[in-house]
Design a protein around this motif. Sequence first.
Motif: not given
Length: 946
Positions: A826-851
């Motif tokens: 299980v990647s640490r990127r998936l097990l992240d306490a800061n995964r947002p409920m809704e992704l903003t365009p800035a978050m998508r640019e940073e390749m964040m994973i939604g909750y």
Amino acid sequence: MRLPLLVTITLIASATAIFEDQVGKFDWRKQLIGCPARVDFDKIGSKSDRLLISTEQSILSSLVLNTGNIGWRRIMEDSNQVVQPNGLTFTKDHEYIYSISSDGRSIRVWHKNNGVMARQLTISEQKSTIQAIHVSNGRLHVASGKTLMVFRLGDDKPLETIVAKRERSFSAFFQQDDHLVHVSAFPGDFNLEIVKISDDGSFETPKQVIIDGFDVEKCHHQSQYISCYHNSQLLVADVFAQKVHKTTLDSKLQSISGSGRLFLARGSQKVHILEVTSENGLQVRKSIDLTSSDTVGITENHESIIVASPESIRIVFVNSGKHFEAKREKNEQNSRIRSIFARKNEKDWEIVLVGNDCRIEFVTVDEGSKIVNLEWAREESLINTVSVEMVDLPLSESQQMIEDEFEEEGQQNIIAAFVRRIHSQVGQLIRQVTKNVEKAIQVVTSLSRDGNGVADFINSVRAAGQIGSASSSGPFERDYFNLRKVIIVVTSSGTVFGIDSSDGSYLWKLWLGDAFSPLESQLDQKRVPLFVQRTTAHYQLDGLASVVFSNKITQNGVIVSFNPMIGKVESRNELGYPVKRLTILPIHNHRHVFPVMLIGKNDEIAVFPSIAPEELTPSTTSLYLLDLQKSSVQGLKVDISTQKVTPIWQGNLGLTSDDEIVAVKGKSFNQKVHSQGRVLVTREVQYKYINPNLAAVATINKNTQQLTITLVDIVTGQVVHSASIGKSAKPIHLVHSENWIAYTYWSEKGRRTELGIIELYEGTEENHTQKEMFDSKIVQKLPPVVAQQSYIYAQGVDAMSVSETEQGLTTRSILVAHPSGNIHEVSRRLLDANRPMELTPAMREEMMIGYMPEIAVATEEMINYNQTVHRVRGIKTSPSGLESTSLVLAYGTDLFFTRLVPSGTFDILKDDFDHVLISLVLTGLVVGSYVTKRLARSNALASQWS
């Protein structure tokens, strides 16, 4: 219709071949069966024979007699942690094996040839360890707990059932000709209850036979007899004649065994061979002198007695005064033999020896040559692995030359430094030239043998390029990327193994002695701590490792230090007191050894090896430990210079008497944190709360079923954070790394496994900019910022761990072992306490994973693909020389080793990269460019003349 079906089958076959070239290249698996409790010789038709083995770990297996390989293996669900000394209860006929499983609640019928289960029968819903089973005359007779049943073979319903009023303490079936009886006993009662079973499967009225002082632990049953001993008196009860024979021997008895009409009554210095006859009753046939290291067994045909010791095997014939002795090769690292299973065939004796260290040896003894031939051996103590460390191999010759070149001594003298550098580089040049000459010789030899074609030339160059690679046949030195290591494995059976990580082969074995006993931890777990005190980085000095255990006779602590490369014992020290606490000190002496500190029951302190006062600094004089008591938790300050233990704080951490501490996790001794902060989408930096003194304590309340994760600073006793989860149950697993804690638990409310994460941050302003290291005694301005989240995990969890890399730069992965035998990454990127409920365009640019509430479990994320690893108890990870690669060993019923690349192999070419082809292409392009340049110049000159 046939064409689409053919296309579908073709696509499925190609899909199963993905990464097929990787299988077994970087990984290996050892399948184990455990410590044998019962071994039966069995015939496979007209083919070779096999061994049917029932082990203490509730495993039923078949071994090929000629090779010792596992023919088939069936792992029962009865015992995941509890060891059963008598193994599984089973019987067999010419086609099937009948075993009692599920803690005495069911019967399973297995095919002997392949281990496939034919059917399963139900006994009762009550669990029981008192079991017996017998098959004869087309019927299956079963006794489990209070229940006594008879089945007709092939039927699912019993013919007859009897349920006793209370639980039995002894149960066994006896057969003589066509007569079958069941004998049982009840706790605190010296009466044996004998029930005769008639031909139609019905039970007759029970009868009673009295044996004075009947004790199940001092009794043995065989054929038609039950034998018991008390001091020097031996009692043998004939269950069919319902008569008890007594005799008194000339020495105090220690054990009783036997087969058929023969009994082996063992004393301290001799064993008596007795037989029951109709004329004279119980008579002594023969007495054999023994030593403390001798073990006695009897062959299946009851004609000879086997006396085995580490030095020899004696064969004593019962019906004559004849005997002979065959010498065997003695190995100091093998334990004494605890049980013998033997038979006599036409040519020789076939003997299975089982040691106290769970080593299985199959030997043959020929009377003519009087030689003991070791056919094969299996090291089954690895199934009891409790501690694992991975140690780097010694430096190679070229690496040692580089180290010599940059030694600190001589840097003051520029001439000496220049001479040392020239000498080192000349040595490296000579070594490289020698290696290239060896490759050239191999290429020429291969071409002269195989052919002179281009393909043969390319293959020869490829083969020559593999000289000196990290393989088991190569030199015992560190490879270029430090991927090959020595795995040190310690078992609860008292053995230490050195295993080559490249292929899983045994390098050495160390037996810790017959007085070995594991330590008892504060969480009621058996453990044998292993410490690597000096690695092989100091090439002038050998590596050093130590194990700590208890002497089962004196209960005092013992520490054994050894060389992890060859297993040679350097020192063995026994304390005069039991060990209560132990740890490795974070300082080293002048020989680069990190000492191990042992704290006794009355706060006695011992340090091995000793450390001089001048090697201590004010910052390393004191050590802080967390001590778990039954009703409270306290922090201890250990002053190494004065060797005093002082309690500095005590409390219950908010726990009550109903709270049970189930897990405690601190941070790894040598864990590295690459980045001190995390960059947010707003371009702010959120600094990690890196506290090396932080411990995570998991407790569960028995009444309210509430799980509490408490983070406590063991220096000050300050509770940094506490989180509670309601309606939780075991199993609970913790992983503590950097500034986060991951944990799993069973949710009684959701009826599922859930996985939680807690992350700690100092905020966007760093509080420790003026300090090189974190100091718990400096008061924090603000409490740490806590982020936590929970996820649904659709699998059970047997063990958890986290990947480790050399610099901590690579994204970490959490490794989760499933009860099904898979190991999920299980990647640490998936097990992240800061995964947002809704992704903003800035978050998508940073390749964040939604909750998303559920962690997906994909089959391609199983690091052991289809190589099932059963009953995983722990996962050990270790960094390699490559920042991208982590080494992983999962241990339990099986051992599985592999490489892990959480962020991909970003620092090395792929393993299937064709170096030879690209070299030939580049050479061809260079040659072609010169040729074409020459031709172009000639053409230009010719055109001018024309």
